[in-house]
Design a protein around this motif. Structure first.
Motif, PDB file in Angstrom:
ATOM      1  N   ALA A  38      29.342  33.057 -44.433  1.00 20.85           N
ATOM      2  CA  ALA A  38      27.971  33.318 -43.995  1.00 20.85           C
ATOM      3  C   ALA A  38      27.355  34.482 -44.759  1.00 20.85           C
ATOM      4  O   ALA A  38      26.157  34.481 -45.048  1.00 20.85           O
ATOM      5  CB  ALA A  38      27.953  33.607 -42.495  1.00 20.85           C
ATOM      6  N   LEU A  39      28.166  35.460 -45.096  1.00 19.57           N
ATOM      7  CA  LEU A  39      27.662  36.606 -45.847  1.00 19.57           C
ATOM      8  C   LEU A  39      27.540  36.316 -47.334  1.00 19.57           C
ATOM      9  O   LEU A  39      26.582  36.725 -47.989  1.00 19.57           O
ATOM     10  CB  LEU A  39      28.568  37.815 -45.612  1.00 19.57           C
ATOM     11  CG  LEU A  39      28.625  38.321 -44.170  1.00 19.57           C
ATOM     12  CD1 LEU A  39      29.677  39.402 -44.039  1.00 19.57           C
ATOM     13  CD2 LEU A  39      27.273  38.804 -43.720  1.00 19.57           C
ATOM     14  N   VAL A  40      28.507  35.600 -47.885  1.00 15.71           N
ATOM     15  CA  VAL A  40      28.542  35.348 -49.324  1.00 15.71           C
ATOM     16  C   VAL A  40      27.491  34.327 -49.746  1.00 15.71           C
ATOM     17  O   VAL A  40      26.873  34.467 -50.797  1.00 15.71           O
ATOM     18  CB  VAL A  40      29.960  34.890 -49.744  1.00 15.71           C
ATOM     19  CG1 VAL A  40      29.982  34.340 -51.147  1.00 15.71           C
ATOM     20  CG2 VAL A  40      30.939  36.029 -49.612  1.00 15.71           C
ATOM     21  N   GLN A  41      27.288  33.287 -48.921  1.00 17.08           N
ATOM     22  CA  GLN A  41      26.397  32.205 -49.351  1.00 17.08           C
ATOM     23  C   GLN A  41      24.968  32.667 -49.562  1.00 17.08           C
ATOM     24  O   GLN A  41      24.279  32.161 -50.419  1.00 17.08           O
ATOM     25  CB  GLN A  41      26.463  31.030 -48.368  1.00 17.08           C
ATOM     26  CG  GLN A  41      26.031  31.314 -46.955  1.00 17.08           C
ATOM     27  CD  GLN A  41      24.561  31.093 -46.719  1.00 17.08           C
ATOM     28  OE1 GLN A  41      23.892  30.416 -47.479  1.00 17.08           O
ATOM     29  NE2 GLN A  41      24.047  31.705 -45.672  1.00 17.08           N
ATOM     30  N   SER A  42      24.517  33.626 -48.793  1.00 21.42           N
ATOM     31  CA  SER A  42      23.143  34.100 -48.982  1.00 21.42           C
ATOM     32  C   SER A  42      23.064  35.242 -49.986  1.00 21.42           C
ATOM     33  O   SER A  42      22.020  35.464 -50.582  1.00 21.42           O
ATOM     34  CB  SER A  42      22.551  34.552 -47.649  1.00 21.42           C
ATOM     35  OG  SER A  42      23.300  35.638 -47.138  1.00 21.42           O
ATOM     36  N   GLY A  43      24.155  35.942 -50.185  1.00 21.21           N
ATOM     37  CA  GLY A  43      24.151  37.093 -51.079  1.00 21.21           C
ATOM     38  C   GLY A  43      24.115  36.730 -52.549  1.00 21.21           C
ATOM     39  O   GLY A  43      23.462  37.405 -53.343  1.00 21.21           O
ATOM     40  N   TRP A  44      24.805  35.659 -52.918  1.00 29.51           N
ATOM     41  CA  TRP A  44      24.906  35.268 -54.323  1.00 29.51           C
ATOM     42  C   TRP A  44      24.494  33.813 -54.498  1.00 29.51           C
ATOM     43  O   TRP A  44      25.264  33.005 -55.013  1.00 29.51           O
ATOM     44  CB  TRP A  44      26.317  35.447 -54.843  1.00 29.51           C
ATOM     45  CG  TRP A  44      26.826  36.828 -54.828  1.00 29.51           C
ATOM     46  CD1 TRP A  44      26.140  37.968 -55.076  1.00 29.51           C
ATOM     47  CD2 TRP A  44      28.158  37.225 -54.537  1.00 29.51           C
ATOM     48  NE1 TRP A  44      26.951  39.049 -54.962  1.00 29.51           N
ATOM     49  CE2 TRP A  44      28.206  38.620 -54.642  1.00 29.51           C
ATOM     50  CE3 TRP A  44      29.311  36.559 -54.218  1.00 29.51           C
ATOM     51  CZ2 TRP A  44      29.361  39.340 -54.431  1.00 29.51           C
ATOM     52  CZ3 TRP A  44      30.470  37.268 -54.002  1.00 29.51           C
ATOM     53  CH2 TRP A  44      30.492  38.656 -54.114  1.00 29.51           C
ATOM     54  N   PHE A  45      23.339  33.468 -54.044  1.00 33.65           N
ATOM     55  CA  PHE A  45      22.917  32.075 -54.129  1.00 33.65           C
ATOM     56  C   PHE A  45      22.662  31.691 -55.572  1.00 33.65           C
ATOM     57  O   PHE A  45      22.099  32.485 -56.316  1.00 33.65           O
ATOM     58  CB  PHE A  45      21.639  31.865 -53.301  1.00 33.65           C
ATOM     59  CG  PHE A  45      21.248  30.432 -53.175  1.00 33.65           C
ATOM     60  CD1 PHE A  45      21.880  29.622 -52.270  1.00 33.65           C
ATOM     61  CD2 PHE A  45      20.268  29.891 -53.983  1.00 33.65           C
ATOM     62  CE1 PHE A  45      21.536  28.294 -52.150  1.00 33.65           C
ATOM     63  CE2 PHE A  45      19.916  28.575 -53.880  1.00 33.65           C
ATOM     64  CZ  PHE A  45      20.548  27.772 -52.959  1.00 33.65           C
ATOM     65  N   PRO A  46      23.047  30.566 -56.076  1.00 33.43           N
ATOM     66  CA  PRO A  46      23.749  29.430 -55.515  1.00 33.43           C
ATOM     67  C   PRO A  46      25.270  29.506 -55.662  1.00 33.43           C
ATOM     68  O   PRO A  46      25.995  28.737 -55.066  1.00 33.43           O
ATOM     69  CB  PRO A  46      23.191  28.245 -56.284  1.00 33.43           C
ATOM     70  CG  PRO A  46      22.942  28.787 -57.653  1.00 33.43           C
ATOM     71  CD  PRO A  46      22.509  30.232 -57.413  1.00 33.43           C
ATOM     72  N   GLY A  47      25.737  30.464 -56.457  1.00 31.95           N
ATOM     73  CA  GLY A  47      27.180  30.583 -56.659  1.00 31.95           C
ATOM     74  C   GLY A  47      27.921  30.946 -55.380  1.00 31.95           C
ATOM     75  O   GLY A  47      29.034  30.480 -55.130  1.00 31.95           O
ATOM     76  N   GLY A  48      27.308  31.781 -54.557  1.00 30.25           N
ATOM     77  CA  GLY A  48      27.938  32.155 -53.296  1.00 30.25           C
ATOM     78  C   GLY A  48      28.056  30.980 -52.339  1.00 30.25           C
ATOM     79  O   GLY A  48      29.027  30.868 -51.594  1.00 30.25           O
ATOM     80  N   LEU A  49      27.071  30.098 -52.365  1.00 32.65           N
ATOM     81  CA  LEU A  49      27.138  28.899 -51.532  1.00 32.65           C
ATOM     82  C   LEU A  49      28.295  28.014 -51.955  1.00 32.65           C
ATOM     83  O   LEU A  49      29.071  27.538 -51.121  1.00 32.65           O
ATOM     84  CB  LEU A  49      25.819  28.131 -51.617  1.00 32.65           C
ATOM     85  CG  LEU A  49      25.781  26.784 -50.909  1.00 32.65           C
ATOM     86  CD1 LEU A  49      25.938  26.968 -49.409  1.00 32.65           C
ATOM     87  CD2 LEU A  49      24.505  26.049 -51.236  1.00 32.65           C
ATOM     88  N   LEU A  50      28.438  27.812 -53.247  1.00 34.20           N
ATOM     89  CA  LEU A  50      29.554  27.004 -53.745  1.00 34.20           C
ATOM     90  C   LEU A  50      30.897  27.667 -53.442  1.00 34.20           C
ATOM     91  O   LEU A  50      31.865  26.989 -53.081  1.00 34.20           O
ATOM     92  CB  LEU A  50      29.405  26.769 -55.251  1.00 34.20           C
ATOM     93  CG  LEU A  50      28.199  25.933 -55.666  1.00 34.20           C
ATOM     94  CD1 LEU A  50      28.097  25.870 -57.176  1.00 34.20           C
ATOM     95  CD2 LEU A  50      28.294  24.545 -55.065  1.00 34.20           C
ATOM     96  N   LEU A  51      30.953  28.982 -53.565  1.00 35.36           N
ATOM     97  CA  LEU A  51      32.180  29.711 -53.259  1.00 35.36           C
ATOM     98  C   LEU A  51      32.526  29.598 -51.772  1.00 35.36           C
ATOM     99  O   LEU A  51      33.683  29.382 -51.397  1.00 35.36           O
ATOM    100  CB  LEU A  51      32.027  31.177 -53.660  1.00 35.36           C
ATOM    101  CG  LEU A  51      33.229  32.083 -53.417  1.00 35.36           C
ATOM    102  CD1 LEU A  51      34.401  31.658 -54.287  1.00 35.36           C
ATOM    103  CD2 LEU A  51      32.854  33.521 -53.707  1.00 35.36           C
ATOM    104  N   ALA A  52      31.529  29.723 -50.902  1.00 36.97           N
ATOM    105  CA  ALA A  52      31.762  29.626 -49.462  1.00 36.97           C
ATOM    106  C   ALA A  52      32.223  28.227 -49.071  1.00 36.97           C
ATOM    107  O   ALA A  52      33.150  28.072 -48.255  1.00 36.97           O
ATOM    108  CB  ALA A  52      30.492  29.991 -48.704  1.00 36.97           C
ATOM    109  N   LEU A  53      31.613  27.196 -49.641  1.00 40.06           N
ATOM    110  CA  LEU A  53      32.019  25.828 -49.329  1.00 40.06           C
ATOM    111  C   LEU A  53      33.391  25.503 -49.906  1.00 40.06           C
ATOM    112  O   LEU A  53      34.182  24.790 -49.282  1.00 40.06           O
ATOM    113  CB  LEU A  53      30.972  24.839 -49.831  1.00 40.06           C
ATOM    114  CG  LEU A  53      29.644  24.848 -49.072  1.00 40.06           C
ATOM    115  CD1 LEU A  53      28.642  23.903 -49.736  1.00 40.06           C
ATOM    116  CD2 LEU A  53      29.846  24.484 -47.618  1.00 40.06           C
ATOM    117  N   ALA A  54      33.691  26.039 -51.085  1.00 40.60           N
ATOM    118  CA  ALA A  54      35.021  25.820 -51.666  1.00 40.60           C
ATOM    119  C   ALA A  54      36.096  26.513 -50.826  1.00 40.60           C
ATOM    120  O   ALA A  54      37.189  25.973 -50.632  1.00 40.60           O
ATOM    121  CB  ALA A  54      35.059  26.332 -53.110  1.00 40.60           C
ATOM    122  N   GLY A  55      35.791  27.707 -50.321  1.00 42.58           N
ATOM    123  CA  GLY A  55      36.745  28.396 -49.448  1.00 42.58           C
ATOM    124  C   GLY A  55      36.987  27.643 -48.157  1.00 42.58           C
ATOM    125  O   GLY A  55      38.110  27.548 -47.670  1.00 42.58           O
ATOM    126  N   ALA A  56      35.919  27.076 -47.591  1.00 42.31           N
ATOM    127  CA  ALA A  56      36.063  26.296 -46.362  1.00 42.31           C
ATOM    128  C   ALA A  56      36.880  25.037 -46.612  1.00 42.31           C
ATOM    129  O   ALA A  56      37.788  24.699 -45.838  1.00 42.31           O
ATOM    130  CB  ALA A  56      34.690  25.940 -45.798  1.00 42.31           C
TER     131      ALA A  56
END
Length: 136
Positions: A38-56
């Motif tokens: 939740a913190l990463v996806q908005s902080g580094w969009f769009p890379g943070g979103l991909l990182l958050a989904l890959a982690g999940a």
């Protein structure tokens, strides 16, 4: 030679203490991954979103792999989903963690889709008997 029926016809057994502890640990890891995502996806969009989904996705598939069943993926996905839904609710002050942008919705819906996919395609129960496998 004993004839084994379908796994669905077998009596239910209580899960071992180790399996219960593993599922509880995966639930807690789901909470942690959801908070971090939740913190990463908005902080580094769009890379943070991909990182958050890959982690999940890694957590969901890893949970299924560790427990050897779909229960590990379901336990980690349950922790993830409960946390994400909790973080989307508004507080009495009127603020909340997720913004109204498209990235937040992609994180919510993408994570839920990944949870369903990983829980469905995760490692199912394997039969101990080789005779029930086709082609053997």
């Amino acid at each position: 030679m004993t004839q084994h029926g379908s796994m669905l016809a077998q009596p239910l057994r209580r899960p071992s203490v180790g399996r219960v502890l593993a599922c509880l640990g995966l639930f807690v890891l789901g909470v942690v991954v959801a908070m971090a995502g939740a913190l990463v996806q908005s902080g580094w969009f769009p890379g943070g979103l991909l990182l958050a989904l890959a982690g999940a996705a890694g957590l969901f598939l890893g949970g299924a792999r560790v427990t050897g069943s779909r229960g590990g993926a379901v336990a980690s996905a349950a922790g993830w989903m409960v946390t994400v839904v909790f973080l989307t609710t508004t507080r009495p002050e009127g603020d909340f963690l997720f913004g109204a942008g498209g990235g937040s919705y992609l994180f919510l819906l993408g994570g839920m889709a990944l949870a369903v996919i990983c829980a469905t395609l995760g490692w199912g129960r394997r039969s101990e008997a080789d005779s029930v496998r086709l082609g053997k």
